[in-house]
Design an enzyme around this catalytic site. Structure first.
Site, PDB file in Angstrom:
ATOM      1  N   SER A  66     -17.548  24.526  13.782  1.00 49.89           N
ATOM      2  CA  SER A  66     -18.344  25.180  13.746  1.00 49.89           C
ATOM      3  C   SER A  66     -18.289  26.309  12.779  1.00 49.89           C
ATOM      4  O   SER A  66     -17.482  26.284  11.621  1.00 49.89           O
ATOM      5  CB  SER A  66     -19.864  25.198  14.669  1.00 49.89           C
ATOM      6  OG  SER A  66     -19.832  24.124  14.891  1.00 49.89           O
ATOM      7  N   ASP A 102      -9.532  27.188   0.829  1.00 51.84           N
ATOM      8  CA  ASP A 102      -9.534  27.542  -0.236  1.00 51.84           C
ATOM      9  C   ASP A 102     -10.162  28.150  -0.945  1.00 51.84           C
ATOM     10  O   ASP A 102      -9.409  28.085  -2.420  1.00 51.84           O
ATOM     11  CB  ASP A 102     -11.513  27.487  -0.367  1.00 51.84           C
ATOM     12  CG  ASP A 102     -11.877  25.521  -0.619  1.00 51.84           C
ATOM     13  OD1 ASP A 102     -10.820  25.088   0.360  1.00 51.84           O
ATOM     14  OD2 ASP A 102     -13.243  25.042  -0.244  1.00 51.84           O
ATOM     15  N   LYS A 125     -18.420  19.514  11.896  1.00 51.69           N
ATOM     16  CA  LYS A 125     -19.458  19.744  12.522  1.00 51.69           C
ATOM     17  C   LYS A 125     -19.870  21.662  12.107  1.00 51.69           C
ATOM     18  O   LYS A 125     -19.823  22.271  12.419  1.00 51.69           O
ATOM     19  CB  LYS A 125     -19.726  20.330  14.260  1.00 51.69           C
ATOM     20  CG  LYS A 125     -21.187  20.028  14.557  1.00 51.69           C
ATOM     21  CD  LYS A 125     -20.855  20.201  15.462  1.00 51.69           C
ATOM     22  CE  LYS A 125     -22.742  20.943  15.832  1.00 51.69           C
ATOM     23  NZ  LYS A 125     -23.006  22.204  16.199  1.00 51.69           N
TER      24      LYS A 125
END
Length: 557
Positions: free
Chosen positions: A449, A460, A474
């Site tokens: 999460s 990224d 999740k």
């Protein structure tokens, strides 16, 4: 609705995996390197799979769920996730049927009230759930039929709500559920209520339903039991406890307890938890008193929960008796457990710092600032941030942590039906205020999460090196939606209806990759927790300022 929802994975996963991966006993928390070296090796995949299948066969859904979760880092296909979701649903159902508070709630409901609650859910939630096509009234009805069918297979449900039900009659009715009732066309909440009333009447004609409302409640609880929705109905008692944060146990500290002969015992200390860093507790210790309250052989979870409501000067005081003769003492736990802890400079590598980020809440970003400043003042030049086992928490806190390390660019994009989260981009504009310390993240299959938001953003942007295992996958925001079908117009505060914790948005990484169901893959893949730490130290050492510091790749909205 507040600006930040709460995200997190089902707490039972963290609890069970902690119990099955308890580190060996030790008198005090050692440095991070020693902790990593003492973590036990995971059992082979084949051994875990056989144990999980055996647990399923004997109907031990709690154990099966835990074991399949431990397989998740290496077995990440749809079939594996279906097994996890299926075991979780069955375990939740069994716990629900055994919960005296929930049973009391069901027994006090009138059949018409249960039907009204179900109709409200079917009418209200399709417009909130993140994927509307998975939340149509027809889909909710089908999930409800499946839940009731599963309930009929369980002796606890039959004993509590049906009385003496004939086995052949139950078997025949289950066939009718699968071949007739599940196929009934449901277009809206009115049709759902009508069909459920007919089904409840048919069940009453087939066997003696002692608690008529129980049939509709199973549909209510099962409506959102579909694959990976993590949405759950909270009865009024559960909703109240969830709203005020009443502690039912000490799992937030990484302590897992059980009541058995003689009182309360420590069954496990979760790896990387606050308790593993800051207490001498280990499996086999007996807890004699909590905040002065004696926990003897007659104690139960309610007495513990009551004791936890009376802390002593901002701490929970626990009197401990250890297995070693004449060993014991007092352990103090801060009422508000820190989310960033275990900070230290690693003696083996000059300039490499370590900190554990255990969960996310409002104070997390400030706690992290304090830790980074303290470590930098002591000579830290690169940082290992340990997110292993982090189950998530507040979405906003995760965004803030990522912003602390990103001068600019996208942190995460949310997708959902609600305007607040429909295609919304969360970015960083920290600029020169962002921490520029070289960064390594430790992640594993229990990183979930909000922790995945941080991992995906820093990966990224090429801002951190990730070491460990793919994260849980999740990536969603959940929000408790209050129900009102049973509330009186002149007394709306009574809250007789409970609520539904529903998934309202999902996350997309800065490069456009959905996090939910896939997780975040590390740069350095390693399953052995001891090697994970060693490799993280090596990478952090390579990133010391004597080596070129990688320049972040800025992804702009």
């Amino acid at each position: 609705m507040p600006a930040w929802g709460r995200i997190g994975r089902p707490g039972i996963a963290t609890l069970l995996i902690a119990l099955l991966a308890t580190p060996e006993a030790r008198p005090a928390a050692p440095p991070a390197e020693a902790r990593a070296e003492s973590t036990p090796l995971a059992p082979p995949r084949e051994q875990l799979l056989r144990a999980a299948q055996a647990a399923e066969k004997r109907g031990d859904w709690e154990a099966a769920f835990s074991l399949y979760c431990r397989l998740a880092p290496t077995d990440r296909g749809p079939e594996a996730r279906d097994r996890i979701a299926g075991c979780l649903r069955k375990a939740q159902q069994i716990r629900r049927h055994a919960d005296p508070e929930f049973r009391k709630f069901v027994e006090q409901l009138k059949p018409s009230e249960a039907l009204s609650l179900y109709a409200e859910v079917v009418g209200k939630l399709p417009g909130l759930y993140t994927a509307r096509d998975r939340a149509t009234p027809q889909r909710l009805w089908e999930h409800g039929v499946e839940e009731f069918d599963r309930a009929l297979s369980g002796p606890a449900f039959r004993k509590a709500y049906l009385g003496e039900a004939n086995a052949d009659a139950v078997a025949a009715f289950r066939v009718s559920l699968r071949e007739f009732w599940v196929k009934r066309p449901i277009g809206d909440s009115r049709e759902a209520r009508t069909q459920l009333r007919h089904l409840s009447a048919a069940a009453g004609d087939t066997f003696a339903v002692r608690v008529p409302a129980a049939v509709a409640v199973e549909f209510l609880c099962g409506a959102w039991g579909g694959r990976h929705s993590y949405t759950v109905y909270l009865s009024p008692a559960a909703r109240a406890a969830d709203a005020v944060g009443v502690p039912a146990d000490l799992s937030a500290y990484g302590l897992y307890l059980s009541f058995r002969a003689g009182g309360l015992w420590v069954d496990g200390v979760a790896p990387h938890s606050w308790a593993s860093f800051h207490t001498p507790l280990h499996k086999g210790d007996r807890i004699l008193r909590v905040n002065g309250r004696l926990l003897d052989a007659t104690a139960d979870p309610r007495i513990l929960a009551d004791a936890l409501l009376s802390p002593v000067e901002g701490f929970h005081e626990m009197e401990i008796v250890m297995p070693v003769p004449d060993m014991g003492g007092m352990v103090r736990l801060p009422v508000l457990v820190p989310t960033v802890y275990g900070a230290e400079l690693l003696p083996a590598k000059d300039g490499v710092g370590y900190a554990r980020l255990g969960s996310f809440r409002d104070s997390t970003a400030r706690e992290l600032d304090d830790v980074v400043i303290s470590l930098k003042n002591r000579g830290m030049r690169s940082l290992i941030l340990d997110l292993r086992g982090n189950p998530g928490g507040q979405f906003g806190a995760g965004v803030q942590v990522a912003q602390r390390f990103l001068p600019a660019g996208i942190v995460v994009t949310t997708e959902g039906q609600l305007g607040e989260f429909a295609g919304r981009v969360f970015s960083s504009d920290s600029g020169m205020a962002a921490w520029d310390v070289p960064l390594v993240l430790l992640v594993d299959g229990e990183t979930a999460s909000a922790a995945e938001v941080v991992a995906a953003a820093l990966k990224d942007h090429n801002r951190a090196t990730l070491v460990g295992l793919p994260t849980y996958g999740k990536g969603m925001i959940q929000y408790p939606v209050r129900l009102a079908a049973l509330d009186l117009p002149d007394d709306p505060g009574r809250g007789k209806s409970g609520s539904v914790k529903v998934t309202i948005a999902r996350f997309v990484s800065p490069r456009g990759t959905p996090i939910n169901g896939t997780g975040v893959s590390p740069h350095v893949l390693e399953a052995d927790p001891r090697r994970q730490f060693d490799l993280a130290v090596e990478r952090a050492a390579d990133l010391l300022p004597t080596s070129p510091t990688p320049r972040p790749t800025i992804l702009m909205p």
